[in-house]
Design an enzyme around this catalytic site. Sequence first.
Site, PDB file in Angstrom:
ATOM      1  N   ASP A  11       0.883  -1.171   0.000  1.00 51.16           N
ATOM      2  CA  ASP A  11       0.000   0.000   0.000  1.00 51.16           C
ATOM      3  C   ASP A  11       0.920   1.220   0.000  1.00 51.16           C
ATOM      4  OD1 ASP A  11      -1.524   2.183   0.690  1.00 51.16           O
ATOM      5  OD2 ASP A  11      -2.428   1.274   2.477  1.00 51.16           O
ATOM      6  N   TYR A 230       2.024   0.445  14.925  1.00 56.26           N
ATOM      7  CA  TYR A 230       1.037   0.223  13.883  1.00 56.26           C
ATOM      8  C   TYR A 230       1.327   1.050  12.634  1.00 56.26           C
ATOM      9  CZ  TYR A 230      -3.285  -0.151  11.374  1.00 56.26           C
ATOM     10  OH  TYR A 230      -4.211  -0.401  10.398  1.00 56.26           O
ATOM     11  N   LYS A 233      -2.695  -2.706   8.447  1.00 51.96           N
ATOM     12  CA  LYS A 233      -2.822  -4.162   8.578  1.00 51.96           C
ATOM     13  C   LYS A 233      -1.939  -4.841   7.541  1.00 51.96           C
ATOM     14  CE  LYS A 233      -5.282  -6.141  11.770  1.00 51.96           C
ATOM     15  NZ  LYS A 233      -4.423  -6.776  12.750  1.00 51.96           N
TER      16      LYS A 233
HETATM   17  C1  F6R Z   1      -7.240  -0.378   8.573  1.00 49.54           C
HETATM   18  C2  F6R Z   1      -7.058   0.904   7.888  1.00 49.54           C
HETATM   19  C3  F6R Z   1      -8.002   1.988   8.195  1.00 49.54           C
HETATM   20  C4  F6R Z   1      -7.342   3.058   9.037  1.00 49.54           C
HETATM   21  C5  F6R Z   1      -8.333   4.190   9.390  1.00 49.54           C
HETATM   22  C6  F6R Z   1      -7.688   5.336  10.129  1.00 49.54           C
HETATM   23  O1  F6R Z   1      -6.242  -1.278   8.220  1.00 49.54           O
HETATM   24  O2  F6R Z   1      -6.152   1.091   7.120  1.00 49.54           O
HETATM   25  O3  F6R Z   1      -9.154   1.509   8.818  1.00 49.54           O
HETATM   26  O4  F6R Z   1      -6.819   2.491  10.200  1.00 49.54           O
HETATM   27  O5  F6R Z   1      -8.862   4.734   8.201  1.00 49.54           O
HETATM   28  O6  F6R Z   1      -6.594   5.731   9.420  1.00 49.54           O
HETATM   29  P1  F6R Z   1      -5.611   6.898   9.901  1.00 49.54           P
HETATM   30  O7  F6R Z   1      -5.080   6.506  11.262  1.00 49.54           O
HETATM   31  O8  F6R Z   1      -4.555   6.914   8.845  1.00 49.54           O
HETATM   32  O9  F6R Z   1      -6.473   8.135   9.949  1.00 49.54           O
HETATM   33 MG    MG Z   2      -3.569   2.085   3.754  1.00 54.01          MG
HETATM   34 MG    MG Z   3      -4.518  -2.266   2.777  1.00 56.30          MG
END
Ligand code: F6R
Ligand code: MG
Ligand code: MG
Length: 376
Positions: A11, A230, A233
């Site tokens: 990603d 983190y 995923k």
């Molecule tokens: C799960 C994922 C999304 C982000 C969520 C918050 O793997 O990628 O659910 O965790 O959109 O993202 P941030 O922390 O970047 O605002």
């Molecule tokens: Mg992403």
């Molecule tokens: Mg992804």
Amino acid sequence: MKTTLSIIKADVGSIGGHVAPSKKLLGTIREHVEDAMTSLLSDYYITSTGDDIAILMAHDKGPGHVDVHRMAWEAFKDGALTAKAQGLYGAGQDLLVDAFSGNVKGMGPAVAELEFDERPNEPFLMFMADKTEPGAYNLPLYMAFADPMNTAGLLLSPELTKGFRFRIMDVGYTEGDRVIDLELPEDLYNLAALLRDNDRYVVEAIFARHDGEQAVAASTTRLHNIAGRYTGKDDPVLLVRTQKNFPASGEVLAPYSVAPFVNGYMRGSHVGPFMPVVSGTGCSYFDGPPIVSCLGFCVHNGRFTEPVDMFAHPFWDTVRDRAATKAMEIRRQGFSGAAMLPFSELEYGGITNLLEKLDRRFKVRAEKGANELVGV
Ligand code: F6R
Ligand code: MG
Ligand code: MG
């Protein structure tokens, strides 16, 4: 000469949140890989699912080859520049280290590779999943390769009745690769005991006991083991050779009709149904649900046919509807109980601060049953 299939997936940025890559980003990666085609690869195919891009490659260099891995790493680096220039969200997200060091394993991207002597016709399936973890494939692989309730071939085909060897990785172990081989069907209960735990034990490879040939290669990366925090995923990829001495394509696909609950979903911290989708589908409801796509190919002399999108068939519409119902049903209970992952698997640290502050406010009663609190 042996053929190697390599999927390298990452990603490196997406539109509208962690949703889907832009056409321009896909184009940059395609251009980079196209340039490498003549010198390094016999063929390639680029696709996306959710916010992840996978480069599928055929070559004769063997798994883990430095030139193939470097080329893919640089393609994603180039892609990250485009993502940055376009202002895509999470640009470069999965490129966790600055300099390439011989193999993209442990650097962020997910990798699955298979090497074999091509059969006269060599069908295989390429799976890609988003908003989930490598253990999401545990149940579908168990059903396809170990369960005669799903795979008729385990009873009917002379090759398949010999069973399969599962190689399982303990992804909780961070000092190195801790693996175990289990022989099916003898080890059926042992296999179930491990695969129960999707966030700890993950199928890495499966071999046919009939001739020792490898049928399955899966990615087993744990991004937070690499980065120590983190970063997203692990969104796994999977290669499965099918037919003849392996389960039929339809037997490998059938378990996805369960749309089992898996870990991932919003903030990598929830439980949601594994919805089979058409390749290129983005994410939506609650940053999910967790999705899986599957393309079927044949490879011949290192060249791919065009793919067939296995989950585009109308059959899967019913499964998708059921998965959507399951997705909404579990969301009705918000953070409670089984809907949100246990503390050890939460992908965001915010709750730790909350709990630390609350911890200081807890009091231990002087004696059992007493009404007064210590220090009050
Ligand atoms: C799960 C994922 C999304 C982000 C969520 C918050 O793997 O990628 O659910 O965790 O959109 O993202 P941030 O922390 O970047 O605002
Ligand atoms: Mg992403
Ligand atoms: Mg992804």
